[in-house]
Design a protein around this motif. Structure first.
Motif, PDB file in Angstrom:
ATOM      1  N   GLY A 142       0.815  -1.197   0.000  1.00 26.45           N
ATOM      2  CA  GLY A 142       0.000   0.000   0.000  1.00 26.45           C
ATOM      3  C   GLY A 142       0.856   1.257   0.000  1.00 26.45           C
ATOM      4  N   MET A 143       0.242   2.381  -0.371  1.00 26.26           N
ATOM      5  CA  MET A 143       0.962   3.648  -0.362  1.00 26.26           C
ATOM      6  C   MET A 143       1.502   3.971   1.030  1.00 26.26           C
ATOM      7  SD  MET A 143       2.043   6.265  -2.077  1.00 26.26           S
ATOM      8  CE  MET A 143       1.133   6.179  -3.627  1.00 26.26           C
ATOM      9  N   ASP A 144       0.763   3.588   2.074  1.00 28.16           N
ATOM     10  CA  ASP A 144       1.244   3.815   3.434  1.00 28.16           C
ATOM     11  C   ASP A 144       2.564   3.105   3.681  1.00 28.16           C
ATOM     12  OD1 ASP A 144      -0.271   1.483   3.092  1.00 28.16           O
ATOM     13  OD2 ASP A 144      -0.771   1.348   5.214  1.00 28.16           O
ATOM     14  N   SER A 145       2.687   1.893   3.153  1.00 26.16           N
ATOM     15  CA  SER A 145       3.937   1.141   3.319  1.00 26.16           C
ATOM     16  C   SER A 145       5.079   1.765   2.523  1.00 26.16           C
ATOM     17  CB  SER A 145       3.739  -0.317   2.891  1.00 26.16           C
ATOM     18  OG  SER A 145       2.855  -0.976   3.766  1.00 26.16           O
ATOM     19  N   LEU A 146       4.783   2.241   1.319  1.00 29.80           N
ATOM     20  CA  LEU A 146       5.829   2.898   0.529  1.00 29.80           C
ATOM     21  C   LEU A 146       6.383   4.105   1.279  1.00 29.80           C
ATOM     22  CD1 LEU A 146       7.425   3.269  -2.126  1.00 29.80           C
ATOM     23  CD2 LEU A 146       5.556   4.751  -2.891  1.00 29.80           C
ATOM     24  N   LEU A 147       5.506   4.929   1.853  1.00 28.25           N
ATOM     25  CA  LEU A 147       5.966   6.133   2.545  1.00 28.25           C
ATOM     26  C   LEU A 147       6.818   5.786   3.763  1.00 28.25           C
ATOM     27  CD1 LEU A 147       2.780   8.410   2.370  1.00 28.25           C
ATOM     28  CD2 LEU A 147       4.724   8.300   0.801  1.00 28.25           C
ATOM     29  N   ASN A 148       6.583   4.603   4.346  1.00 29.75           N
ATOM     30  CA  ASN A 148       7.344   4.177   5.523  1.00 29.75           C
ATOM     31  C   ASN A 148       8.482   3.220   5.182  1.00 29.75           C
ATOM     32  OD1 ASN A 148       5.792   5.586   7.502  1.00 29.75           O
ATOM     33  ND2 ASN A 148       4.176   4.063   7.277  1.00 29.75           N
ATOM     34  N   LEU A 149       8.717   2.978   3.915  1.00 25.74           N
ATOM     35  CA  LEU A 149       9.680   1.953   3.514  1.00 25.74           C
ATOM     36  C   LEU A 149      11.080   2.163   4.095  1.00 25.74           C
ATOM     37  CD1 LEU A 149       9.526  -0.618   1.785  1.00 25.74           C
ATOM     38  CD2 LEU A 149      10.440   0.719  -0.117  1.00 25.74           C
ATOM     39  N   PRO A 150      11.591   3.395   4.204  1.00 24.80           N
ATOM     40  CA  PRO A 150      12.925   3.559   4.785  1.00 24.80           C
ATOM     41  C   PRO A 150      13.035   3.086   6.236  1.00 24.80           C
ATOM     42  CG  PRO A 150      12.357   5.497   3.489  1.00 24.80           C
ATOM     43  CD  PRO A 150      11.112   4.662   3.590  1.00 24.80           C
ATOM     44  N   ASP A 151      11.908   2.848   6.900  1.00 22.30           N
ATOM     45  CA  ASP A 151      11.941   2.304   8.257  1.00 22.30           C
ATOM     46  C   ASP A 151      12.021   0.777   8.269  1.00 22.30           C
ATOM     47  OD1 ASP A 151      11.726   4.858   9.351  1.00 22.30           O
ATOM     48  OD2 ASP A 151       9.529   4.784   9.370  1.00 22.30           O
ATOM     49  N   ALA A 193      -0.383  10.215   0.433  1.00 23.62           N
ATOM     50  CA  ALA A 193      -0.087  10.818  -0.864  1.00 23.62           C
ATOM     51  C   ALA A 193       1.412  10.909  -1.077  1.00 23.62           C
ATOM     52  CB  ALA A 193      -0.711  12.210  -0.954  1.00 23.62           C
ATOM     53  N   LEU A 194       1.823  10.818  -2.335  1.00 28.22           N
ATOM     54  CA  LEU A 194       3.251  10.934  -2.662  1.00 28.22           C
ATOM     55  C   LEU A 194       3.804  12.296  -2.275  1.00 28.22           C
ATOM     56  CD1 LEU A 194       3.487   9.155  -6.137  1.00 28.22           C
ATOM     57  CD2 LEU A 194       4.355   8.352  -3.937  1.00 28.22           C
ATOM     58  N   ALA A 195       2.933  13.297  -2.205  1.00 29.25           N
ATOM     59  CA  ALA A 195       3.389  14.631  -1.800  1.00 29.25           C
ATOM     60  C   ALA A 195       3.977  14.615  -0.393  1.00 29.25           C
ATOM     61  CB  ALA A 195       2.237  15.621  -1.882  1.00 29.25           C
ATOM     62  N   ASP A 196       3.599  13.636   0.407  1.00 33.55           N
ATOM     63  CA  ASP A 196       4.089  13.538   1.783  1.00 33.55           C
ATOM     64  C   ASP A 196       5.341  12.680   1.905  1.00 33.55           C
ATOM     65  OD1 ASP A 196       1.813  14.995   2.612  1.00 33.55           O
ATOM     66  OD2 ASP A 196       0.617  13.153   2.676  1.00 33.55           O
ATOM     67  N   ALA A 197       5.863  12.204   0.788  1.00 34.54           N
ATOM     68  CA  ALA A 197       7.004  11.294   0.822  1.00 34.54           C
ATOM     69  C   ALA A 197       8.267  11.990   1.305  1.00 34.54           C
ATOM     70  CB  ALA A 197       7.242  10.697  -0.566  1.00 34.54           C
ATOM     71  N   SER A 198       9.109  11.233   1.985  1.00 34.48           N
ATOM     72  CA  SER A 198      10.416  11.730   2.415  1.00 34.48           C
ATOM     73  C   SER A 198      11.349  11.847   1.209  1.00 34.48           C
ATOM     74  CB  SER A 198      11.025  10.772   3.438  1.00 34.48           C
ATOM     75  OG  SER A 198      11.331   9.527   2.823  1.00 34.48           O
ATOM     76  N   ASP A 199      12.468  12.500   1.402  1.00 31.86           N
ATOM     77  CA  ASP A 199      13.444  12.622   0.316  1.00 31.86           C
ATOM     78  C   ASP A 199      13.945  11.247  -0.124  1.00 31.86           C
ATOM     79  OD1 ASP A 199      13.209  15.358   0.302  1.00 31.86           O
ATOM     80  OD2 ASP A 199      14.985  15.704   1.562  1.00 31.86           O
ATOM     81  N   ASP A 200      14.102  10.324   0.818  1.00 37.01           N
ATOM     82  CA  ASP A 200      14.560   8.973   0.461  1.00 37.01           C
ATOM     83  C   ASP A 200      13.576   8.302  -0.497  1.00 37.01           C
ATOM     84  OD1 ASP A 200      16.933   8.978   1.875  1.00 37.01           O
ATOM     85  OD2 ASP A 200      16.067   8.078   3.678  1.00 37.01           O
ATOM     86  N   VAL A 201      12.280   8.434  -0.201  1.00 41.93           N
ATOM     87  CA  VAL A 201      11.267   7.806  -1.054  1.00 41.93           C
ATOM     88  C   VAL A 201      11.196   8.514  -2.402  1.00 41.93           C
ATOM     89  CG1 VAL A 201       8.799   7.341  -1.297  1.00 41.93           C
ATOM     90  CG2 VAL A 201       9.942   6.903   0.881  1.00 41.93           C
ATOM     91  N   LYS A 202      11.305   9.827  -2.421  1.00 38.39           N
ATOM     92  CA  LYS A 202      11.286  10.558  -3.694  1.00 38.39           C
ATOM     93  C   LYS A 202      12.480  10.158  -4.556  1.00 38.39           C
ATOM     94  CE  LYS A 202       8.739  14.573  -1.946  1.00 38.39           C
ATOM     95  NZ  LYS A 202       8.818  15.998  -1.546  1.00 38.39           N
ATOM     96  N   ASP A 203      13.649  10.009  -3.940  1.00 37.90           N
ATOM     97  CA  ASP A 203      14.832   9.567  -4.689  1.00 37.90           C
ATOM     98  C   ASP A 203      14.632   8.148  -5.213  1.00 37.90           C
ATOM     99  OD1 ASP A 203      16.027  11.983  -4.148  1.00 37.90           O
ATOM    100  OD2 ASP A 203      17.291  11.222  -2.508  1.00 37.90           O
ATOM    101  N   LEU A 204      14.022   7.307  -4.394  1.00 34.92           N
ATOM    102  CA  LEU A 204      13.755   5.922  -4.803  1.00 34.92           C
ATOM    103  C   LEU A 204      12.869   5.889  -6.034  1.00 34.92           C
ATOM    104  CD1 LEU A 204      13.947   2.849  -3.909  1.00 34.92           C
ATOM    105  CD2 LEU A 204      11.761   3.242  -2.766  1.00 34.92           C
ATOM    106  N   LEU A 205      11.806   6.681  -6.029  1.00 34.92           N
ATOM    107  CA  LEU A 205      10.891   6.711  -7.166  1.00 34.92           C
ATOM    108  C   LEU A 205      11.554   7.300  -8.406  1.00 34.92           C
ATOM    109  CD1 LEU A 205       7.599   7.815  -5.367  1.00 34.92           C
ATOM    110  CD2 LEU A 205       8.087   5.579  -6.353  1.00 34.92           C
ATOM    111  N   ALA A 206      12.358   8.308  -8.211  1.00 33.53           N
ATOM    112  CA  ALA A 206      13.049   8.912  -9.359  1.00 33.53           C
ATOM    113  C   ALA A 206      13.940   7.890 -10.060  1.00 33.53           C
ATOM    114  CB  ALA A 206      13.872  10.107  -8.892  1.00 33.53           C
ATOM    115  N   ALA A 207      14.505   6.979  -9.298  1.00 32.14           N
ATOM    116  CA  ALA A 207      15.421   5.993  -9.862  1.00 32.14           C
ATOM    117  C   ALA A 207      14.706   4.750 -10.398  1.00 32.14           C
ATOM    118  CB  ALA A 207      16.441   5.574  -8.802  1.00 32.14           C
ATOM    119  N   ARG A 208      13.536   4.409  -9.828  1.00 32.65           N
ATOM    120  CA  ARG A 208      12.967   3.084 -10.102  1.00 32.65           C
ATOM    121  C   ARG A 208      11.560   3.093 -10.677  1.00 32.65           C
ATOM    122  NH1 ARG A 208      16.054  -0.975  -7.917  1.00 32.65           N
ATOM    123  NH2 ARG A 208      17.610  -0.378  -6.356  1.00 32.65           N
ATOM    124  N   GLN A 209      10.833   4.201 -10.632  1.00 26.67           N
ATOM    125  CA  GLN A 209       9.444   4.174 -11.083  1.00 26.67           C
ATOM    126  C   GLN A 209       9.364   3.992 -12.594  1.00 26.67           C
ATOM    127  OE1 GLN A 209       7.095   7.497  -9.756  1.00 26.67           O
ATOM    128  NE2 GLN A 209       5.199   6.728 -10.652  1.00 26.67           N
TER     129      GLN A 209
END
Length: 213
Positions: free
Chosen positions: A109-118, A140-156
């Protein structure tokens, strides 16, 4: 002629109980990714969630009932049999070993993605599977941490680029269903009729075993 790889999905969760909020989004993406089977994997002592209210045998029973809804659903008790708090890395390693001829998709779920760095060893998870992210109400992706945003930039990427290999992320275009298992359990305690977002086979199992009363 090279044989196309099998496409196998893995969905972990407490499933206490399993409901349409879990199942409908999975079925929506199943055809796009041509899943051969979808492993429903109940967690053992989930480290990031409240512990299950019913016995593991009943969580498995409810999932068995849910397999009536689609022939691609498979109940898998591997994490329960480990008898340890569920961690995603050992699970994906296991599936990678036993399904070496398949492309693996881990659905979260999106909730898990936002917490993935934990999550434990989270950056290694992408060595073994692609990730499909299901939208969740209130996340929402707007609430993502920098780690998650970097992850998506590299892998989405799009689903068409995920037929082989591992390590890509796709954000599913599915309709979020605004229901929680906590709310559903409360409805089951207070009412005798089937809640709308509870599949009928699961409802029948719950009634038969007098769960959540």
């Amino acid at each position: 002629m090279t044989r196309a790889k099998r496409q196998i999905a893995i969905v972990g969760g407490t499933f206490d109980p399993v409901h349409w909020g879990h199942l409908k989004p999975i079925l929506e993406v199943a055809n796009a990714f041509n899943f051969e089977c979808i492993h429903l994997l109940p967690t053992c002592a989930p480290p990031h969630r409240q512990q299950p209210e019913v016995l593991n045998t009943h969580r498995l029973g409810m999932l068995d009932a849910a397999t009536e809804l689609d022939s691609r659903f498979v109940v898998n008790d591997w994490e329960l049999r480990q008898g340890l708090p569920s961690r995603t890395l050992p699970t994906l390693k296991h599936f990678h070993t036993v399904s070496a001829d398949a492309t693996l998709y881990f659905i979260i779920g999106m909730d898990s993605l936002l917490n993935l760095p934990d999550w434990q060893h989270w950056q290694r998870l992408f060595d073994f599977a692609h990730f499909i992210v299901i939208p969740r109400p209130g996340y929402a992706l707007a609430d993502a941490s920098d780690d998650v945003k970097d992850l998506l930039a590299a892998r989405q990427c799009d689903s068409a680029d995920m037929q082989t290999g591992s390590g890509k992320i796709s954000i599913a275009d599915t309709q979020p269903l605004d229901i929680s298992a906590t709310e559903l359990r409360q409805q089951l305690r207070n009412h005798n009729e089937r809640p709308e977002l509870l599949p009928e086979p699961v409802w029948n199992y719950i009634r038969e075993h007098n769960l959540y009363r």
